[in-house]
Write a protein that holds these residues in place. Structure first.
Motif, PDB file in Angstrom:
ATOM      1  N   VAL A 515       0.979  -1.344   0.033  1.00  0.00           N
ATOM      2  CA  VAL A 515      -0.004   0.213  -0.007  1.00  0.00           C
ATOM      3  C   VAL A 515       0.895   1.179  -0.082  1.00  0.00           C
ATOM      4  O   VAL A 515       0.576   2.355  -0.860  1.00  0.00           O
ATOM      5  CB  VAL A 515      -0.898   0.047   1.231  1.00  0.00           C
ATOM      6  N   LEU A 516       1.986   1.412   0.777  1.00  0.00           N
ATOM      7  CA  LEU A 516       2.704   2.528   0.764  1.00  0.00           C
ATOM      8  C   LEU A 516       3.595   2.639  -0.403  1.00  0.00           C
ATOM      9  O   LEU A 516       3.852   3.703  -0.810  1.00  0.00           O
ATOM     10  CB  LEU A 516       3.892   2.292   2.050  1.00  0.00           C
ATOM     11  N   LEU A 517       3.748   1.612  -0.964  1.00  0.00           N
ATOM     12  CA  LEU A 517       4.682   1.624  -2.217  1.00  0.00           C
ATOM     13  C   LEU A 517       3.677   2.228  -3.481  1.00  0.00           C
ATOM     14  O   LEU A 517       4.419   3.212  -4.291  1.00  0.00           O
ATOM     15  CB  LEU A 517       5.016   0.039  -2.641  1.00  0.00           C
ATOM     16  N   LEU A 518       2.706   1.756  -3.389  1.00  0.00           N
ATOM     17  CA  LEU A 518       1.648   2.561  -4.474  1.00  0.00           C
ATOM     18  C   LEU A 518       1.526   3.831  -4.205  1.00  0.00           C
ATOM     19  O   LEU A 518       1.398   4.932  -4.882  1.00  0.00           O
ATOM     20  CB  LEU A 518       0.329   1.677  -4.313  1.00  0.00           C
ATOM     21  N   ARG A 519       1.343   4.425  -2.822  1.00  0.00           N
ATOM     22  CA  ARG A 519       1.417   5.650  -2.416  1.00  0.00           C
ATOM     23  C   ARG A 519       2.589   6.370  -2.808  1.00  0.00           C
ATOM     24  O   ARG A 519       2.484   7.584  -3.338  1.00  0.00           O
ATOM     25  CB  ARG A 519       1.287   5.823  -0.669  1.00  0.00           C
ATOM     26  N   ASP A 520       3.913   5.732  -2.759  1.00  0.00           N
ATOM     27  CA  ASP A 520       5.136   6.424  -2.929  1.00  0.00           C
ATOM     28  C   ASP A 520       5.300   6.754  -4.705  1.00  0.00           C
ATOM     29  O   ASP A 520       5.608   7.754  -4.800  1.00  0.00           O
ATOM     30  CB  ASP A 520       6.121   5.598  -2.618  1.00  0.00           C
ATOM     31  N   LEU A 525       4.746  10.868  -8.819  1.00  0.00           N
ATOM     32  CA  LEU A 525       4.189  11.137  -9.986  1.00  0.00           C
ATOM     33  C   LEU A 525       3.816  12.737  -9.706  1.00  0.00           C
ATOM     34  O   LEU A 525       3.787  13.764 -10.713  1.00  0.00           O
ATOM     35  CB  LEU A 525       3.124  10.346 -10.472  1.00  0.00           C
ATOM     36  N   ALA A 526       3.146  12.952  -8.816  1.00  0.00           N
ATOM     37  CA  ALA A 526       2.533  14.253  -8.462  1.00  0.00           C
ATOM     38  C   ALA A 526       3.774  15.268  -8.486  1.00  0.00           C
ATOM     39  O   ALA A 526       3.409  16.447  -8.950  1.00  0.00           O
ATOM     40  CB  ALA A 526       1.995  14.129  -7.167  1.00  0.00           C
ATOM     41  N   ASP A 527       4.815  14.983  -7.885  1.00  0.00           N
ATOM     42  CA  ASP A 527       5.814  15.970  -7.966  1.00  0.00           C
ATOM     43  C   ASP A 527       6.474  16.158  -9.447  1.00  0.00           C
ATOM     44  O   ASP A 527       6.671  17.339  -9.831  1.00  0.00           O
ATOM     45  CB  ASP A 527       6.962  15.117  -7.169  1.00  0.00           C
ATOM     46  N   GLU A 528       6.384  15.283 -10.105  1.00  0.00           N
ATOM     47  CA  GLU A 528       6.638  15.197 -11.578  1.00  0.00           C
ATOM     48  C   GLU A 528       5.747  16.286 -12.490  1.00  0.00           C
ATOM     49  O   GLU A 528       6.280  16.834 -13.265  1.00  0.00           O
ATOM     50  CB  GLU A 528       6.884  13.975 -12.347  1.00  0.00           C
ATOM     51  N   ILE A 529       4.544  16.010 -12.183  1.00  0.00           N
ATOM     52  CA  ILE A 529       3.528  16.761 -12.840  1.00  0.00           C
ATOM     53  C   ILE A 529       3.013  18.075 -12.216  1.00  0.00           C
ATOM     54  O   ILE A 529       2.161  18.640 -13.065  1.00  0.00           O
ATOM     55  CB  ILE A 529       2.318  15.679 -13.670  1.00  0.00           C
ATOM     56  N   ALA A 583      -4.116   5.519   3.083  1.00  0.00           N
ATOM     57  CA  ALA A 583      -2.845   5.736   2.279  1.00  0.00           C
ATOM     58  C   ALA A 583      -3.149   6.967   1.218  1.00  0.00           C
ATOM     59  O   ALA A 583      -2.536   7.913   1.089  1.00  0.00           O
ATOM     60  CB  ALA A 583      -2.049   4.487   1.834  1.00  0.00           C
ATOM     61  N   LEU A 584      -4.039   6.931   0.256  1.00  0.00           N
ATOM     62  CA  LEU A 584      -4.541   7.818  -0.563  1.00  0.00           C
ATOM     63  C   LEU A 584      -4.718   9.120   0.031  1.00  0.00           C
ATOM     64  O   LEU A 584      -4.555  10.094  -0.386  1.00  0.00           O
ATOM     65  CB  LEU A 584      -5.417   7.230  -1.445  1.00  0.00           C
ATOM     66  N   GLY A 585      -5.457   9.069   1.025  1.00  0.00           N
ATOM     67  CA  GLY A 585      -6.105  10.551   1.827  1.00  0.00           C
ATOM     68  C   GLY A 585      -4.820  11.102   2.313  1.00  0.00           C
ATOM     69  O   GLY A 585      -4.855  12.354   2.245  1.00  0.00           O
ATOM     70  N   SER A 586      -3.795  10.721   2.622  1.00  0.00           N
ATOM     71  CA  SER A 586      -2.628  11.178   3.140  1.00  0.00           C
ATOM     72  C   SER A 586      -1.974  12.088   2.068  1.00  0.00           C
ATOM     73  O   SER A 586      -1.206  13.082   2.354  1.00  0.00           O
ATOM     74  CB  SER A 586      -1.439  10.088   4.023  1.00  0.00           C
ATOM     75  N   LEU A 587      -2.062  11.635   0.754  1.00  0.00           N
ATOM     76  CA  LEU A 587      -1.623  12.445  -0.307  1.00  0.00           C
ATOM     77  C   LEU A 587      -2.363  13.827  -0.398  1.00  0.00           C
ATOM     78  O   LEU A 587      -1.785  14.944  -1.155  1.00  0.00           O
ATOM     79  CB  LEU A 587      -1.646  11.590  -1.627  1.00  0.00           C
ATOM     80  N   PHE A 594      -6.236  16.181  -4.645  1.00  0.00           N
ATOM     81  CA  PHE A 594      -7.221  15.926  -3.974  1.00  0.00           C
ATOM     82  C   PHE A 594      -7.726  14.564  -4.045  1.00  0.00           C
ATOM     83  O   PHE A 594      -7.287  14.187  -5.337  1.00  0.00           O
ATOM     84  CB  PHE A 594      -8.251  16.901  -4.261  1.00  0.00           C
ATOM     85  N   VAL A 595      -8.339  13.997  -3.361  1.00  0.00           N
ATOM     86  CA  VAL A 595      -8.457  12.583  -3.089  1.00  0.00           C
ATOM     87  C   VAL A 595     -10.136  12.390  -3.188  1.00  0.00           C
ATOM     88  O   VAL A 595     -10.657  13.160  -2.126  1.00  0.00           O
ATOM     89  CB  VAL A 595      -8.060  11.888  -2.024  1.00  0.00           C
ATOM     90  N   VAL A 596     -10.746  11.587  -3.870  1.00  0.00           N
ATOM     91  CA  VAL A 596     -12.099  11.303  -3.885  1.00  0.00           C
ATOM     92  C   VAL A 596     -12.266   9.717  -3.364  1.00  0.00           C
ATOM     93  O   VAL A 596     -11.872   9.030  -4.100  1.00  0.00           O
ATOM     94  CB  VAL A 596     -12.778  11.468  -5.270  1.00  0.00           C
ATOM     95  N   ASP A 597     -12.898   9.582  -2.331  1.00  0.00           N
ATOM     96  CA  ASP A 597     -13.276   8.247  -1.951  1.00  0.00           C
ATOM     97  C   ASP A 597     -14.849   8.022  -2.200  1.00  0.00           C
ATOM     98  O   ASP A 597     -15.643   8.332  -1.640  1.00  0.00           O
ATOM     99  CB  ASP A 597     -12.956   8.302  -0.477  1.00  0.00           C
ATOM    100  N   PRO A 598     -14.830   6.955  -3.312  1.00  0.00           N
ATOM    101  CA  PRO A 598     -16.306   6.496  -3.523  1.00  0.00           C
ATOM    102  C   PRO A 598     -16.928   5.819  -2.504  1.00  0.00           C
ATOM    103  O   PRO A 598     -18.143   5.757  -2.724  1.00  0.00           O
ATOM    104  CB  PRO A 598     -16.039   5.521  -4.640  1.00  0.00           C
ATOM    105  N   LEU A 599     -16.184   5.164  -1.492  1.00  0.00           N
ATOM    106  CA  LEU A 599     -16.933   4.640  -0.328  1.00  0.00           C
ATOM    107  C   LEU A 599     -17.788   5.276   0.288  1.00  0.00           C
ATOM    108  O   LEU A 599     -18.778   5.091   0.736  1.00  0.00           O
ATOM    109  CB  LEU A 599     -15.779   3.826   0.742  1.00  0.00           C
ATOM    110  N   LYS A 600     -17.497   6.840   0.205  1.00  0.00           N
ATOM    111  CA  LYS A 600     -18.477   7.512   1.362  1.00  0.00           C
ATOM    112  C   LYS A 600     -19.857   7.538   0.575  1.00  0.00           C
ATOM    113  O   LYS A 600     -20.761   7.620   1.462  1.00  0.00           O
ATOM    114  CB  LYS A 600     -17.565   9.024   1.065  1.00  0.00           C
TER     115      LYS A 600
END
Length: 670
Positions: A515-520, A525-529, A583-587, A594-600
């Motif tokens: 999970v943390l690897l995917l977050r990393d 990527l966010a830094d690059e773009i 993990a996504l929310g921490s980004l 911004f992060v959209v969580d469909p679960l909500k």
């Protein structure tokens, strides 16, 4: 030729079919049970070659094929006919049409090619294909077409000498094994299905005909035990995710060779000729034919895997069906002394009738009149994924065109890219609706998940070159975004939670949570773009049922046979999704992310919905339908919070929350 029957081979057949069945019923310890098919290949190669190189005249070509038809076709055609009848009551029109086409191919020994061409990520999952197991018969039947010609020709040229024939078989085995190694590295799926990469398994069985019998009891004992251990090791150790048949196939093949090799009596021989194994071995062909469709049709009926008790009942049913097939069909027809020409003619006519019946089902589209008109939109996987692209837009930096949606590209106030895998694709209709309302134009960049490609990748043996593909697609998009400042929104969507259960690894060898690897990967990527006034959105994975509930929904609406539920196991979804959501929310704290969580929105009150506006919304176990009504797309987009996310005036704390009226939109949820 020695005409004596090998009862120990009956016992080996019993072991082979048993481990295949236990593998299909997912018994613990049988993750490599698919190797039972490889054992059958070795046995077939030995028996057929022994027949062809028999001393004296041996069978003519007509006699050989007459025997093969009497041995293979009757039981197989009856099983296929039963499947076509059962499919009428249990399958969606799209699945029923596919069954008809697979039956048409399989009746003439081409099942392996049908499943090579028609199994994949977006096709019906293999566990729900009633005739999938006939791929192996296709390989054998294609072997039977070529092998007699080669062996009888070599036998004639060798003029009674056995060594040249053995040498020819050895050369063919080496060529086929080389092809297998090449295809496993290049295209594992093709390697699995085509006869060229499987012929070596049959050929090494044929070479045993020329091997001297093992005379010493001690040697016979040792080699027999080693053979059993090799088969057991392959059954326990191998996994369906491994490319096959490559070097790993040597385990079961070598084990089978050591057990088929003619030998003096031993304790292993005594085990193989024991009554339970011999009796099961005699019906092994029919048992192989019947166990799979019985299991598959139960899965369609129940919507789940069978319980332990149900598995025992299904295996017992398969054993009874196999016994009756052997007792009243296989054996009587094999004893017939009809001329070879008559057997060939009768077999061809029977196969043609079944083939035409299957093809008629396919041409009729699986008879859509079997289901109610209200659920016709869910008649097939293709229909549920169908969504006409509203417009095509040229992106000069890529030198190609892409599907665009939302506001008209040339007139939109905002331009955006929806980047991801199929889990981005199934969101396209929703963003089309949202984009029109928010004056935003999107184009779909269908590629690897955006987290992969730079420092983080996925080991994916089933798709050679996957790492390079992901790196290339990421570099191309990053390069384009650095040039196109007019693209002020990047939306990333993939099956993040599901990916966290795959082999995600770091290029630098870091051993950490996936999970943390995917977050990393997303963080880098966010830094690059990142760019002034550009926003980066990450859409969490849409909660999915994990099982195919669509056919259950259709059949229940149509009053057809089903014992299943269209409810999602919400507790499991919320538990499994939580680590990735966190993990996504921490980004969202950095880089204008911004992060959209469909679960909500999709799981109000901790209960995940499957119906919106009266429409069942899922295509399969993880994807939403793309042919929903526009008002349903709009409702789901509001529930997930997409409108709020695209409203640039919203703060970060709000963009992951659906509109206030989301719970009212989930009405009529079954």
């Amino acid at each position: 030729m020695k005409s004596d029957h090998r009862p120990d081979i009956d016992g080996l057949r019993a072991i082979a079919v048993a481990i295949v069945i236990f593998f299909h019923f997912e018994l613990p310890g049988f993750s490599g049970g698919f190797v039972g098919v490889d054992i059958f290949f070795v046995i077939s190669g030995y028996l057929i070659t022994r027949l062809l190189v028999a001393e004296g005249r041996g069978p003519s070509m007509a006699e050989f094929y007459g025997r093969r038809i009497r041995r293979i076709l009757p039981a197989m055609l009856v099983m296929i006919s039963f499947s076509l009848i059962a499919g009428w009551f249990l399958l969606l029109p799209g699945d029923y049409a596919a069954l008809g086409r697979s039956a048409a191919y399989s009746t003439f020994g081409l099942g392996n090619y049908y499943f090579l061409w028609n199994t994949g990520y977006f096709d019906r999952e293999a566990a729900l294909l009633p005739l999938l197991h006939l791929w192996s018969l296709g390989v054998e039947e294609q072997f039977y077409l070529a092998w007699p010609v080669l062996i009888l020709a070599a036998k004639g040229l060798a003029r009674g000498r056995r060594l040249p024939i053995a040498a020819l078989i050895g050369i063919l085995a080496l060529i086929s094994f080389s092809i297998a190694l090449h295809l496993v590295a290049l295209d594992p799926k093709q390697a699995f299905y085509v006869p060229f990469s499987r012929a070596w398994e049959l050929a090494v069985g044929g070479m045993l005909v020329f091997a001297p019998p093992i005379g010493r009891r001690g040697t016979s004992e040792a080699l027999g035990l080693i053979g059993l251990c090799l088969i057991a090791a392959g059954t326990i150790w191998l996994s369906p995710s491994w490319p096959f048949p490559g070097l790993s196939a040597l385990l079961p093949v070598a084990g089978a060779v050591l057990l088929v090799w003619p030998r003096s009596p031993s304790s292993v021989s005594a085990l193989l000729v024991s009554a339970p194994l011999r009796s099961t071995g005699k019906i092994s062909y029919s048992l192989y034919l019947w166990h799979w469709p019985i299991l598959v049709f139960f899965r369609h009926y129940a919507g789940t895997e069978p319980t332990a008790v149900e598995s025992l009942a299904l295996i017992g049913t398969a054993w009874l069906a196999a016994y009756f097939s052997w007792r009243f069909l296989e054996e009587p027809i094999r004893r017939l002394r009809a001329p070879p020409g008559r057997a060939l003619l009768a077999g061809s006519i029977a196969a043609a009738m079944v083939c035409l019946s299957g093809n008629a089902i396919f041409e009729a589209g699986g008879f859509t009149n079997r289901i109610s008109k209200e659920v016709d939109a869910m008649r097939s996987l293709d229909a549920m994924w169908d969504w006409p692209c509203p417009q095509m837009v040229n992106i000069p930096e890529f030198g190609t065109t892409f599907c665009a949606f939302g506001a008209p590209w040339n007139k939109a106030r905002h331009h955006a890219v929806l980047w991801g895998d199929s889990h981005a694709e199934h969101l396209a209709p929703l963003f089309d609706t949202v984009g029109k309302g928010k004056n935003t134009a999107f184009f779909l960049y269908r590629a690897c998940p955006a987290a992969f490609g730079e420092g983080i990748h996925r080991d994916f043996p089933e798709q050679p070159g996957y790492r390079e593909i992901c790196s290339s697609s990421r570099r191309a998009m990053v390069g384009m975004l650095r040039q196109r400042t007019d693209i002020d929104l990047v939306v990333l969507a993939s099956a993040w939670t599901s990916l966290s259960y795959t082999d995600v690894v770091a290029d630098d060898g870091r051993q950490t949570d996936k999970v943390l690897l995917l977050r990393d990967g997303l963080h880098s990527l966010a830094d690059e773009i990142a760019f002034p006034k550009r926003r980066i959105g990450i859409i969490g994975q849409v909660p999915g049922p994990g099982l195919d509930l669509t056919s259950c929904a259709v059949m229940r609406e149509s009053g057809m046979l089903r014992r299943c539920s269209t409810e999602i196991d919400s507790e499991r979804v919320l538990r499994v999704w939580l680590p990735m959501v966190t993990a996504l929310g921490s980004l969202s704290e950095e880089n204008a992310v911004f992060v959209v969580d469909p679960l909500k929105g999709m799981c109000p009150d901790k209960r995940c919905i499957t119906y919106v506006n009266g429409e069942f919304i899922y295509r399969d176990g993880s994807h939403m339908r793309r042919n929903l009504k526009p008002e349903t797309d709009d409702a789901i987009a509001k529930m997930m919070g997409f409108y709020a996310a695209l409203d640039t005036g919203q703060g970060r704390a709000q963009v992951s929350t659906a509109d206030a009226d989301q719970s009212q939109l989930a009405t009529r949820s079954n």
